[in-house]
Each structure stands twice: as structure tokens, then as C-alpha cells.
Scaffold this active site. Structure first.
Site: not given
Length: 292
Positions: A55, A113, A145, A175, A232
Site C-alpha cells: 500500500e 488511496n 482503495e 478500506d 489490517e
């Protein structure tokens, strides 16, 4: 200038610094000057430890205060309509990292993101496609995301942008799943192929049965919808083992690695690859000795 506490990070360590709040101009100038850079946190296979994706997270490498987290600058980028500029800057720098990773035999996918305001930009799919073409990166290596709250509040135009991105070959991830109020009906209308379960529920494992219940139901949903579920906030071996026993396959968190800058993630990947090769080779050597 008012004073606020923000976290300054260096590698896996965090410390609090007292610094002045930054102006929008300072943040914009930092973006233009290349001070806001991508850092990379791995997503890893809970069973094997293999890393195939990272990420991309924004960090401000401030010349005076060191590495600063998004809370010190992201609101100025949102309010100044600079989120697309940040995204394209992060992508360009990250695509360069992909090439360096490939040179050391590490093949990575990237996750970026997106904010809800970006999904309203009908030109976004073509802009991302053009940038991917410049760097010779396949769309299939990109995940975008969007938080659950922003996804469920998306307009029809934003949903169509997501559909177009999916049609290009990009993956769409929900997310912070579990922190919003999405219904199953609404979820089924969204073009996603990954769910990132919020770290809150992983932290509850072993202390609150509701955490395990949410994780189990999310894993079942992922199985039914044929989408990947990423846990996560995996920080302990106990969490890792419990998630494995529950059938979760992919995790992200400090147990594997914190977010690292481009140089450090390349070094980390090289060391990890050697360690995993040794794990595979050792049983073979042991077996050969026992057969002699």
C-alpha cells in the site's frame, strides 16, 4: 501560527513533536518540491509470509521536522483540490520503484488511496490509464482503495468512475470495512474485488468475541462474493495465528513491516526474500541428510 502535536515517524519508531500548524501554501509548495513522498507498507500472505503487494502511503519528508504523517498536511490537499496531483505524484514515484524491485526479482502490485472527491472526476480513469502507459505498468497491478464510508456515499457518477477503473483492469478495494454503515444491498451494487477489514476488529481478538464475529462474517461474505479479504492491523503472533485458523489469507500490519521509504522497502524485500528461501531450503537439506 497555532501549535499542534503531530507524530513524526522514522522507520518503525514514532515520537511526538511540537510543531507549528502548516499553511496551505507551505503544503502546496512541499508537494511541488517533491517533499511529499510515497512510503510502502506490505500486504502479506498469512500462511507463507510472501509479499506481492504494497500500500502506498503519503509522508512529508520535511527538511526541518523530519518525516511527518498525513494528518499534518492532507486536509490542506483536500481543501486545495490537490488530491489528484498528490495521487499522480505518488504513482509516478511508485512506478519507478516497481522497476527497481523487478531488477532484484521482486514483483509487486501497488495500492493507492482515493478520496470521494476524486471519484467525482470523470477524467480520472483516462488520466490513470495514460500514466500507466507512460511507465509501462499493467492496470492489473493497481488497486485503488476507497473507505467504506466514502464508498457508500458515492454518487452514481462516482460509481460509474469505479466501474470504468474496474473495466481498465484495476482492482477496487473497500478500506476500513466495518466502520461504516453499508447494507448488503448497497455493497452488492459496488464494483469492488477486495475488502480491507478495519484494524479495530483485529485488535479485539482474544478480548472481545464481537471482534471475531465480525471477522468471521466478513470472511464468509468475501467467500460468497469471491473477493479478497485483507485483515489490517496485524501486530502480534497471536493475532496472526487466530486469523489463519479463521481462514483469513492476507494481512497487513506491523507484524510484517511498518511503512518504509523506497530505499528501505527495497532492502527489506531483498532480505525477506533470502530469509524465505532459507526456510524452504532448510527442510530439504535436513531431509537429504536423514536419507544418507
Amino acid at each position: 501560527m497555532s501549535v499542534s502535536s503531530i507524530v513524526s515517524m522514522s522507520g518503525p519508531f514514532c515520537r511526538i513533536k511540537r510543531v507549528g500548524a502548516f499553511s496551505r501554501k507551505q503544503v502546496r509548495d512541499a508537494l511541488l518540491d517533491g517533499q511529499i513522498q510515497p512510503w510502502f507498507q506490505p500486504k502479506f500472505c498469512l500462511r507463507t509470509g510472501e509479499v506481492s503487494s504494497v500500500e502506498v502511503l503519503a509522508r512529508w519528508c520535511h527538511p526541518k521536522y523530519g518525516v511527518l504523517p498525513p494528518l499534518s498536511f492532507l486536509h490542506h490537499l483536500r481543501n486545495g483540490r490537490l488530491m489528484d496531483q498528490l495521487l499522480f505524484s505518488q504513482m509516478s514515484q511508485s512506478f519507478s520503484l516497481l522497476k527497481k524491485a523487478e531488477c532484484q526479482s521482486d514483483v509487486l502490485n501497488l495500492a493507492f488511496n482515493l478520496q470521494s472527491q476524486q471519484l467525482a472526476n470523470e477524467k480520472l480513469p483516462s488520466q490513470i490509464q495514460a500514466l500507466l502507459k507512460v511507465y509501462g505498468v499493467a492496470c492489473s497491478r493497481i488497486t485503488l482503495e476507497v473507505t467504506e464510508n466514502e464508498m457508500i456515499q458515492a454518487t452514481e457518477r462516482s460509481r460509474q468512475v469505479c466501474v470504468q477503473l474496474r473495466d481498465l483492469g484495476c482492482s477496487i478495494s473497500i478500506d476500513d470495512y466495518g466502520t461504516g454503515y453499508s447494507s448488503l444491498h448497497r455493497l452488492c451494487q459496488l464494483p469492488f474485488n477486495e475488502i480491507k477489514l478495519d484494524a479495530l476488529f483485529v485488535r479485539l481478538l482474544g478480548t472481545d468475541p464481537r471482534g471475531a464475529a465480525v471477522i468471521s462474517s466478513t470472511l464468509a461474505l468475501g467467500e460468497i462474493l469471491d473477493v479478497t479479504v485483507v485483515a489490517e492491523g496485524v501486530e502480534t503472533s497471536a493475532q496472526h495465528q487466530t486469523l489463519l485458523e479463521m481462514g483469513c489469507r492476507v494481512g497487513q500490519g506491523y507484524l510484517c513491516s511498518p511503512a518504509l521509504n523506497a530505499r528501505d522497502i527495497l532492502s527489506w524485500l531483498a532480505v525477506r526474500r533470502v530469509e524465505q528461501q532459507q526456510v524452504v531450503i532448510q527442510p530439504l537439506l535436513t531431509g537429504n541428510r536423514s536419507s544418507v
